[in-house]
Design a protein around this motif. Sequence first.
Motif, PDB file in Angstrom:
ATOM      1  N   VAL A   7       0.876  -1.177   0.000  1.00 41.30           N
ATOM      2  CA  VAL A   7       0.000   0.000   0.000  1.00 41.30           C
ATOM      3  C   VAL A   7       0.904   1.215   0.000  1.00 41.30           C
ATOM      4  O   VAL A   7       1.539   1.544   1.005  1.00 41.30           O
ATOM      5  CB  VAL A   7      -0.929   0.022   1.236  1.00 41.30           C
ATOM      6  CG1 VAL A   7      -1.976   1.116   1.080  1.00 41.30           C
ATOM      7  CG2 VAL A   7      -1.594  -1.332   1.448  1.00 41.30           C
ATOM      8  N   GLU A   8       1.006   1.842  -1.144  1.00 40.33           N
ATOM      9  CA  GLU A   8       2.004   2.909  -1.336  1.00 40.33           C
ATOM     10  C   GLU A   8       1.529   3.835  -2.445  1.00 40.33           C
ATOM     11  O   GLU A   8       1.223   3.375  -3.548  1.00 40.33           O
ATOM     12  CB  GLU A   8       3.342   2.250  -1.696  1.00 40.33           C
ATOM     13  CG  GLU A   8       4.445   3.182  -2.143  1.00 40.33           C
ATOM     14  CD  GLU A   8       4.853   4.175  -1.072  1.00 40.33           C
ATOM     15  OE1 GLU A   8       4.415   5.346  -1.174  1.00 40.33           O
ATOM     16  OE2 GLU A   8       5.602   3.792  -0.148  1.00 40.33           O
ATOM     17  N   ASP A   9       1.459   5.131  -2.174  1.00 36.92           N
ATOM     18  CA  ASP A   9       0.989   6.065  -3.206  1.00 36.92           C
ATOM     19  C   ASP A   9       2.118   6.599  -4.070  1.00 36.92           C
ATOM     20  O   ASP A   9       1.878   7.156  -5.139  1.00 36.92           O
ATOM     21  CB  ASP A   9       0.203   7.221  -2.575  1.00 36.92           C
ATOM     22  CG  ASP A   9       1.069   8.046  -1.634  1.00 36.92           C
ATOM     23  OD1 ASP A   9       1.692   7.442  -0.746  1.00 36.92           O
ATOM     24  OD2 ASP A   9       1.129   9.272  -1.800  1.00 36.92           O
ATOM     25  N   ASP A  10       3.354   6.435  -3.618  1.00 34.65           N
ATOM     26  CA  ASP A  10       4.485   6.916  -4.406  1.00 34.65           C
ATOM     27  C   ASP A  10       4.757   5.936  -5.556  1.00 34.65           C
ATOM     28  O   ASP A  10       5.076   4.766  -5.332  1.00 34.65           O
ATOM     29  CB  ASP A  10       5.722   7.024  -3.505  1.00 34.65           C
ATOM     30  CG  ASP A  10       6.925   7.622  -4.219  1.00 34.65           C
ATOM     31  OD1 ASP A  10       7.400   8.671  -3.783  1.00 34.65           O
ATOM     32  OD2 ASP A  10       7.392   7.021  -5.226  1.00 34.65           O
ATOM     33  N   LEU A  51       2.814  -1.284   4.441  1.00 35.23           N
ATOM     34  CA  LEU A  51       1.910  -0.142   4.468  1.00 35.23           C
ATOM     35  C   LEU A  51       2.644   1.180   4.633  1.00 35.23           C
ATOM     36  O   LEU A  51       3.282   1.428   5.663  1.00 35.23           O
ATOM     37  CB  LEU A  51       0.920  -0.322   5.635  1.00 35.23           C
ATOM     38  CG  LEU A  51       0.025   0.860   5.962  1.00 35.23           C
ATOM     39  CD1 LEU A  51      -1.000   1.083   4.853  1.00 35.23           C
ATOM     40  CD2 LEU A  51      -0.674   0.655   7.303  1.00 35.23           C
ATOM     41  N   ASP A  52       2.544   2.016   3.612  1.00 33.93           N
ATOM     42  CA  ASP A  52       3.067   3.377   3.726  1.00 33.93           C
ATOM     43  C   ASP A  52       2.147   4.145   4.672  1.00 33.93           C
ATOM     44  O   ASP A  52       0.923   4.130   4.516  1.00 33.93           O
ATOM     45  CB  ASP A  52       3.069   4.019   2.332  1.00 33.93           C
ATOM     46  CG  ASP A  52       3.428   5.496   2.382  1.00 33.93           C
ATOM     47  OD1 ASP A  52       4.217   5.896   3.257  1.00 33.93           O
ATOM     48  OD2 ASP A  52       2.900   6.251   1.536  1.00 33.93           O
ATOM     49  N   LEU A  53       2.724   4.801   5.669  1.00 28.70           N
ATOM     50  CA  LEU A  53       1.879   5.531   6.636  1.00 28.70           C
ATOM     51  C   LEU A  53       1.336   6.832   6.069  1.00 28.70           C
ATOM     52  O   LEU A  53       0.294   7.315   6.501  1.00 28.70           O
ATOM     53  CB  LEU A  53       2.673   5.832   7.918  1.00 28.70           C
ATOM     54  CG  LEU A  53       2.699   4.789   9.018  1.00 28.70           C
ATOM     55  CD1 LEU A  53       3.224   5.421  10.305  1.00 28.70           C
ATOM     56  CD2 LEU A  53       1.335   4.177   9.270  1.00 28.70           C
ATOM     57  N   GLY A  54       2.038   7.395   5.094  1.00 28.26           N
ATOM     58  CA  GLY A  54       1.605   8.669   4.523  1.00 28.26           C
ATOM     59  C   GLY A  54       0.784   8.468   3.267  1.00 28.26           C
ATOM     60  O   GLY A  54       1.291   8.571   2.157  1.00 28.26           O
ATOM     61  N   LEU A  55      -0.496   8.171   3.443  1.00 22.38           N
ATOM     62  CA  LEU A  55      -1.374   7.918   2.293  1.00 22.38           C
ATOM     63  C   LEU A  55      -2.227   9.150   2.001  1.00 22.38           C
ATOM     64  O   LEU A  55      -2.479   9.955   2.887  1.00 22.38           O
ATOM     65  CB  LEU A  55      -2.274   6.707   2.584  1.00 22.38           C
ATOM     66  CG  LEU A  55      -1.541   5.365   2.659  1.00 22.38           C
ATOM     67  CD1 LEU A  55      -2.466   4.282   3.168  1.00 22.38           C
ATOM     68  CD2 LEU A  55      -0.966   4.989   1.296  1.00 22.38           C
ATOM     69  N   THR A 101      12.002   2.721   8.122  1.00 27.67           N
ATOM     70  CA  THR A 101      11.984   4.156   7.858  1.00 27.67           C
ATOM     71  C   THR A 101      12.582   4.420   6.477  1.00 27.67           C
ATOM     72  O   THR A 101      13.633   3.893   6.147  1.00 27.67           O
ATOM     73  CB  THR A 101      12.789   4.899   8.938  1.00 27.67           C
ATOM     74  OG1 THR A 101      12.282   4.515  10.216  1.00 27.67           O
ATOM     75  CG2 THR A 101      12.632   6.401   8.790  1.00 27.67           C
ATOM     76  N   LYS A 102      11.867   5.217   5.687  1.00 27.51           N
ATOM     77  CA  LYS A 102      12.379   5.593   4.364  1.00 27.51           C
ATOM     78  C   LYS A 102      13.460   6.657   4.538  1.00 27.51           C
ATOM     79  O   LYS A 102      13.317   7.520   5.393  1.00 27.51           O
ATOM     80  CB  LYS A 102      11.249   6.177   3.509  1.00 27.51           C
ATOM     81  CG  LYS A 102      10.167   5.185   3.138  1.00 27.51           C
ATOM     82  CD  LYS A 102       9.110   5.935   2.337  1.00 27.51           C
ATOM     83  CE  LYS A 102       7.901   5.054   2.066  1.00 27.51           C
ATOM     84  NZ  LYS A 102       6.811   5.808   1.439  1.00 27.51           N
ATOM     85  N   PRO A 103      14.511   6.665   3.734  1.00 31.75           N
ATOM     86  CA  PRO A 103      14.758   5.681   2.683  1.00 31.75           C
ATOM     87  C   PRO A 103      15.354   4.398   3.267  1.00 31.75           C
ATOM     88  O   PRO A 103      16.235   4.460   4.093  1.00 31.75           O
ATOM     89  CB  PRO A 103      15.779   6.391   1.797  1.00 31.75           C
ATOM     90  CG  PRO A 103      16.504   7.315   2.729  1.00 31.75           C
ATOM     91  CD  PRO A 103      15.526   7.700   3.798  1.00 31.75           C
TER      92      PRO A 103
END
Length: 237
Positions: A7-10, A51-55, A101-103
Amino acid sequence: MSRLLVVEDDQQIGTLLESALRANGHTVSWERAGTTALDLLDKQPFDLVLLDLGLPDVDGVQVCREIRLRQPDCVLVMLTARRDEMDVVVGLEAGADDYLTKPFGLTELLARVRAHLRRASGTSGVTAPSFESGDLRIDPSTRRCKVKGTEVALRAKEFDLLARLAAEPGRAVSRESLMADVWDENWFGSTKTLDVHMASLRRRLSDAAAAQDPPAHLPVITTLRGHGYRLEMPTAG
Ligand code: CA
């Protein structure tokens, strides 16, 4: 073959994850928003969710909570670009098993995914005989924890932590060995994941003890500052 949900919007990160995970032999679904991911989780089971937290549509922590309700047994790993450490803690409390944590390096991510799946499939991880102390009973073969015969709902990692400590009752278990045995032998980075799961485990046990009348008599998890933890019976009194 494991079923993974990203789940990632990038677009760039999503493409990278999808192709790398497929190349590693996984079946991968990729959703770009929280609502569509939850719709998919209603329809089919997954072994692991990244899961990306920043959706863009739903707060990531809320998505964590919703995923846990829908699929209690899937492994949930958060991906966060946020610097705010509170998000990680809140996410872990909301049901995530781990975070990156990204990156992050692709090699590290793949190793972490592999370790989680290996543990979840039960081919490795915590194996221990059943354990009984006071009013607490843990049975690793059925993954059940009972207080005076009443089942206590523990999350997978909470159960593993308790079973790991119970495998050596009264003995000190280091943080390093807990992390290696319950998460990953290559687990590194912040120890927040362990702290949050331990706090939650203690809370669930003390709630379960208090729910009995008279209150149940349970072994306690003692913190050994600078070292780790120990499971021990409190002296009766
Ligand atoms: Ca994002």
